[in-house]
Every structure is written in structure tokens, then in C-alpha cells.
Design a protein around this motif. Sequence first.
Motif, mmCIF file in Angstrom:
data_model
loop_
_atom_site.group_PDB
_atom_site.id
_atom_site.type_symbol
_atom_site.label_atom_id
_atom_site.label_comp_id
_atom_site.label_asym_id
_atom_site.label_seq_id
_atom_site.Cartn_x
_atom_site.Cartn_y
_atom_site.Cartn_z
ATOM 1 N N ILE A 23 1.910 -1.315 10.556
ATOM 2 C CA ILE A 23 1.977 0.073 10.118
ATOM 3 C C ILE A 23 2.109 0.174 8.605
ATOM 4 C CG2 ILE A 23 4.487 0.405 10.258
ATOM 5 C CD1 ILE A 23 3.770 3.123 11.715
ATOM 6 N N THR A 24 2.556 -0.884 7.964
ATOM 7 C CA THR A 24 2.677 -0.894 6.503
ATOM 8 C C THR A 24 1.325 -0.823 5.805
ATOM 9 O OG1 THR A 24 2.812 -3.308 6.612
ATOM 10 C CG2 THR A 24 4.894 -2.097 6.458
ATOM 11 N N ASP A 25 0.245 -1.125 6.541
ATOM 12 C CA ASP A 25 -1.095 -1.057 5.951
ATOM 13 C C ASP A 25 -1.706 0.342 6.053
ATOM 14 O OD1 ASP A 25 -0.856 -3.719 5.421
ATOM 15 O OD2 ASP A 25 -2.276 -4.398 6.957
ATOM 16 N N MET A 26 -1.037 1.236 6.748
ATOM 17 C CA MET A 26 -1.607 2.569 6.996
ATOM 18 C C MET A 26 -1.123 3.548 5.932
ATOM 19 S SD MET A 26 -1.167 2.620 11.143
ATOM 20 C CE MET A 26 -1.334 1.074 12.052
ATOM 21 N N THR A 27 -1.707 3.436 4.758
ATOM 22 C CA THR A 27 -1.242 4.235 3.619
ATOM 23 C C THR A 27 -2.217 5.315 3.196
ATOM 24 O OG1 THR A 27 -2.183 2.631 2.064
ATOM 25 C CG2 THR A 27 0.126 2.308 2.738
ATOM 26 N N ARG A 28 -3.413 5.370 3.781
ATOM 27 C CA ARG A 28 -4.433 6.318 3.317
ATOM 28 C C ARG A 28 -4.857 7.313 4.397
ATOM 29 N NH1 ARG A 28 -3.149 3.374 -0.234
ATOM 30 N NH2 ARG A 28 -4.423 2.538 -1.938
ATOM 31 N N ILE A 29 -4.019 7.545 5.385
ATOM 32 C CA ILE A 29 -4.384 8.440 6.483
ATOM 33 C C ILE A 29 -4.046 9.875 6.093
ATOM 34 C CG2 ILE A 29 -4.017 9.004 8.912
ATOM 35 C CD1 ILE A 29 -3.175 6.119 9.369
ATOM 36 N N ARG A 30 -5.026 10.746 6.189
ATOM 37 C CA ARG A 30 -4.784 12.165 5.904
ATOM 38 C C ARG A 30 -3.644 12.703 6.772
ATOM 39 N NH1 ARG A 30 -8.174 15.945 3.721
ATOM 40 N NH2 ARG A 30 -10.025 15.183 2.617
ATOM 41 N N GLY A 31 -2.881 13.623 6.204
ATOM 42 C CA GLY A 31 -1.812 14.244 6.962
ATOM 43 C C GLY A 31 -0.610 13.351 7.183
ATOM 44 N N THR A 32 -0.453 12.319 6.337
ATOM 45 C CA THR A 32 0.690 11.420 6.465
ATOM 46 C C THR A 32 1.381 11.234 5.121
ATOM 47 O OG1 THR A 32 -0.520 9.357 5.990
ATOM 48 C CG2 THR A 32 -0.499 10.134 8.284
ATOM 49 N N ALA A 33 2.635 10.818 5.181
ATOM 50 C CA ALA A 33 3.397 10.441 3.993
ATOM 51 C C ALA A 33 4.016 9.077 4.236
ATOM 52 C CB ALA A 33 4.491 11.473 3.699
ATOM 53 N N VAL A 34 4.007 8.236 3.213
ATOM 54 C CA VAL A 34 4.554 6.877 3.308
ATOM 55 C C VAL A 34 5.326 6.558 2.027
ATOM 56 C CG1 VAL A 34 2.766 6.014 4.872
ATOM 57 C CG2 VAL A 34 2.409 5.890 2.401
ATOM 58 N N MET A 35 6.144 5.534 2.088
ATOM 59 C CA MET A 35 6.849 5.058 0.909
ATOM 60 C C MET A 35 6.145 3.813 0.380
ATOM 61 S SD MET A 35 9.252 7.281 0.615
ATOM 62 C CE MET A 35 10.103 6.538 -0.788
#
Length: 770
Positions: A207-219
Motif C-alpha cells: 500500500i506504500t506504493d499507492m501514492t498517485r490514486i485520485r481521491g486519496t491522501a497519503v503521507m
Amino acid sequence: MGAEIGLFDYPKYRPDLKPAPFLPMSKREMKQLGWDSCDVILVTGDAYVDHPSFGMAVIGRMLESQGFRVGIIAQPDWSSKDAFMTLGRPNLFFGITAGNMDSMINRYTADRKLRSDDAYTPNNEGGKRPDRAVLIYSQRCREAYKEIPIVLGGIEASLRRLAHYDYWSDKVRRSVLPDAKGSILLFGNAERALVEVAHRLGKGEPITDMTRIRGTAVMLKEVPSEYKVVDSSRIDTPGKAMVMANPYQVEPECASDASAAEEKPKPIRVQTSRHDAKHTVVRLPSFEKLKNDRILYAHASRVMHLETNPWSGRALVQQHAERELWVNQAPIPLTTEEMDRVFGFPYARVPHPSYGKAKIPAYDMIKTSVNIMRGCFGGCSFCSITEHEGRVIQNRSQESIIKEMEDIREKVPGFTGTISDLGGPTANMYRLGCSDPKAEVNCRRPSCVFPKICEKLNTDHQHTIELYREARKVKGVKNVMIASGVRYDLAIESPEYVKELVTHHVGGYLKIAPQHTEKGTLDLMMKPGMGAYDKFKEMFEKYSREAGKKQYLIPYFIAAHPGCTDEDMLNLALWLKQNEFECDQVQNFYPSPMCNATAMYHAETSPLSRVKYKKRKPLTVAKGERQRRLHKALLRYHDPLNWPLLREALTEMGKAHLIGEKPGCLIPSAEAEHINVRGHRRQSGRHGSNRFATKHPNQPDIRKDGQNKGRKKPAGATIKSSYQGKPTGKANGKPTGKPTSKPVAKSGAKPNSRPKKSAPPSKKPSRQGR
């Protein structure tokens, strides 16, 4: 990835998985389905009702349609991790939500007092969810299975995705994502992001690789090198953001905090139709700066609202200590075909059997209603619906809506033939939107209807009219009521719609929301002036007469909105008395996270135009307990319990001439307090004794208890004003805290002129702004 693959184009994770009668809530139910484990476990603060107005049902059925085994843990005991282990270890992730409302709004009143009830809980029992439920549930899931990814979603997470002002602690808090130690946060209508996250996890991708999905926020540790970073202080457009004659023109940009540096950076120019939204990110002021700078907070709120267009809005980045909060672009709205499939899942349309005969008030209010669309382009500053669902209307097809009505007829126990609502966040935005695709892709206006209706907005209500007519033809359906709030400034653009509505779909009362009468306050609310209300009222009364019906408008209002002065509230009270309205159960403005009005409340300045440190015009904001009580008391000027406070306040304001028995006076003098203005004796001191109901000119009485049975009764009805005061409306296809207006009477009481089988005027109990 989500941009290339349609919502229903993924290969099923488990091809042979069949829909469950109900998503399992216990190991026993899992065993009956032949499951040894769940792929996804959803944890929610609401009771589980398998109905498309409840968030967990929609999300659960969506994942099920993709071939995932989904279990639900509803309203767990959060005192330990044990309740979070009842379904075992999920194969992919925990999905965490506080429920259909922000947990703090659900648990506390606008005066920060603890509520004793909860409409999303069996038997309306309070105390079944914790404060800041997303944080608590995430902590317990971590304790239960430390290595399992945690996906945050729902309205609480969505509206707290950035550093935000928190009304209950009266301070700016960090984004809920780092506070909850979540793996990823999904905001808005999250179906696209949810499905992509689930399938990528199912393929073994971290899940750490999922940084460019629209409608999401990540650190993140740092901003990706391929992005160009633009500081927010250099893109805050001067002037009013709402006024934009040409959406393609070059916009001059300049600094909003000129005192921050000795040398001003040269203004940059951003052409809204050409900037590279895919490779540009806007840096908002850090959490550490915002928590101590109210003006900077208003600036950040303004910029965030300017970047919400799903096609041209840019990603946002905001520093939290040593890490970067990365908020991707907004999700692409669902197509009509996708909406139809989401609402066409095999919902049982009833609460989970484990609740037995317990009543769930929120379900009882919406069990025979149909959500026909999502989103709202109104942009009212006090409402959170736009920030959560977006400004682009997502419509269902007429066929899908009619099919749901038939499902209600067949599946809902005790269905009497009345559809309680065909609506959504508003009643009459179905299939309305921008008539110019290029303008829609590039527009940055926060509202399509303020300060006036955009010339590019399609206001043709013909689709809605046709829907109403087809709905009335459904076999077994006797009445189709409209209980969602009507946007009257749009309705008056279509007299045919108003006639159709008034003739066939009003059960005696129709609620609308002027919210105030004074232009200054209405401008800050981003609401139309009273001229539109007067025009709609004239049309409503005309078509009611033509239909041979006695029907009444029930307007509702907000007290203590930011920018509303004591004088404004007094003028509203005088308008109410002049028009013979007496409001019961009113509520003060409730600062819900992310609203423009909440930024006004905290910063005491308006983010609707360029925010400045110097030469700014401070807003009057009712914050103290006495002033908020006064504003609320002015809306309930008729209540004797409020008269001592009002006499004192009117005297201080130099308005003592409004105290007395003469025509035009607002309240009686102390000497005449024991005499009712109608000439009847009034008992004073005991709350609720001989209390007024909401009075409307020539309106039949509908007050409670039948205490005046056998004699002619004075006029009466109740108005209830609030945004997210109590759970009721629908956002994201789910109930929210949108304001409601309902008669004081019990469900059986009807106006004298009503037909015997007409439906009650409202389906809702009281977002949570709009």
C-alpha cells in the motif's frame, strides 16, 4: 491506474463469489457463506443497514461486486481490541469510518452539549460510538492486527483530510491521516479509489506504493521530484473568486501575506485552462504555521476550495512536522451507467437481522426514499456537501430510479404506497450542469449559482419533470413526495417544474432554505437574496390555488452565522413576526470541518475574496455563549423564556421601542408578559407550558398531543434550522446532517385540507455543514 480502468472493468478477485443476503457480522454468518476469512473488514460507527443510503452498505456491496469477501463490524465496543477481532484477520485491509456523520457532530450539539440519542443506532440509543471515532477505531485495529493496512474513509475522514479547525477543541488539528496512523485516506465519493486500492492489494502490491490514486491522501517523506511545486501564496487570485466572466482568461496571481517577506515574489500568471494539473502541486501552509495564524488559515481554506475541480484542480501538499501530507486530485465523477450499477446492487433494504425488532430512526426516515443524484453546485459556505461530494452532479438514469421504486414496493416491510422522497443533497439539481464542457473542465468558481446563476449553467428541469411523471405511474405507488430541500432560485427558472411540484408532490408543506433575510449575511452564506424567495412563494401560492390545495412553505434559518450581526438577527426576527412565523427547535451555526463558513468563524475574516493581513475587514462572529444564545433567542422571539434576555439586549441596542404591546413591537413589556399577544393568558416559568408552535398565515394547527381537541386551533407548524445538527439528509448516497424542517405534529397529524393518505412532509430527523 484508476484513470485507465473503468469502475467495473477489473477482473473479479474471486470470480465464483455470490452476493450474500447480508454482509456477515459474525463468524457464524461467515461459516454459513462458506468463508474461512474476510478479504476486507469494514468498521463503522453506524448500525449496519443494507440500504443504499448507508455508506457501509454501498462500500461493502461495491467490493462484493468486485469479488471480495467483505465483513462488517458495526458499532464495536472500543474499550479494547477484542471486538475488532470478531471476524478474524482480514486478508487485505481494514476499512475505517465513523459512519454517515462526523462523530463529533453526531454526539454533540452546536452548544457542545452531549446528545442523549443517536438516530443511526438501534432504539435511538446514544453513546454507541466514541468521540473522533476514526482515530479510536484505527488504534484498536492496529492493536488487533498491527501489520494490516488501514484505509480511512467516510465523511469524517473526508472533511478532515487536511489540517482543519476543530470546533470542539477550539484549535487547528492535524490531518486525521497521521493522527490515526492510517495507511491511506479516501475522500469524497470513494468508489473508484476503493476499488483500485483493493485490487492492487489483492495482487500483492504494498500500500506504500499507492501514492498517485485520485481521491486519496497519503503521507510522504518528500515531494516527488517530477512535480513542480507552486506556493499557495502566489496563486491566491485577487478579488472575488465567485465572479469570473471568462473561465479561460489568464488570471493574475499575487501574494496574500505580503508582510511575510521583505521582497515580494513577482506575481506569476496561471492560465486556468492550460496549467499542468497532472504535474503541478500546490503547497499549502504547514500545520505548524496554521495552528497559530488565523489569517493564514483562511488563506489556506480559500486555496483549497479553488483546487477542487476534478479535471483541472491540482494536488495539494501540506507539511506536518517532518513529513508531507499529499492530497491527490479529486476523484472523477461516476457516469450515469456506473451510478446505476452502484444503486442496483442486491441490497436487502432493511437492517441486519441481528437487531431484531429494534427501531433505527435514520432507517425509518429514509427507507422509502430514493436518491436520484449526488453532488451540489450550490457551494453554500456553511455546508459540507460540496466539499465531500463535489460540485459536478452525478445522475442516475430514469430506468434505474423506477427500478428502485419497484424494489421498495417489493422489499420494504409495511410499504403503504408512499415514496417519501425523490431527491438527494437538493431536490432539483437532477441532470443540471454546465452546458459548456470546456468551461466545466477549467472552471474554478466555488458556486454555479452565486452571486448569480452562471450563464453557462443548464437550468432546464425537463428531466426532473419527466421523472416525476413516470414515478407517479409505478404500479402500487400512490404518492410520490419531495422531501429534499428545493433550491428555489433554480426552480423559478422553470415555472413548469414549480407547477408540477406543487400540484402533485407537496403533502401540505414544502421546506425551503432562505437561511436569512439580510443581504450581508446572505452574501457570506453564498445564498440568493430574498427576491428569489418572494418570487418562488408567489409561484407556489398561485399553483396551489390552481390545484385547489391549501399548502404552505416552511422556510428555515440559521442563527449566529459568521458575519451576522445582532442587528441582522433582529431584522430577521422582525421579518418572521411580520410574516407570522414562530420557529421552534432552531439551532445556531455549527462549524463543521472544511466549510468556508468554518474558516470565517475561526479566522474572523472571509475567505470568499483575497485574504489580507492588512486593510482587511474583520467579520463579526458570534462566539460567546451570551451572544449565541441571543441570536438563537431572536429566532424564537415568541418564547417567554427568551423575553428577559431580549429586553436587555434590545435596550442595549437602542431598540427599546420594540418592547411593548404596540403594532410593530417584537416582544411584550415585562408588565404585560403574562398576557399573550393574541389576548390569551400565558403561563410563564415552566418550559413548554402552552408553548407556541410555528405559526404561518392562515395555516391549520398541527401541534402535539391534541391538547386543544374539540375547539378551533390557532395556526402552527415547526421550523428546524441547522446544517449538521442531527443526522438526516443524504450525501454520497448516505444520510448526512443537512438541515430539515418538519411539523411539530406527530406522524398522524395532517393539515385539515390534506387528503387522508397524503405523506408526511419530511422524511428526515436534522448534513452535516451544506
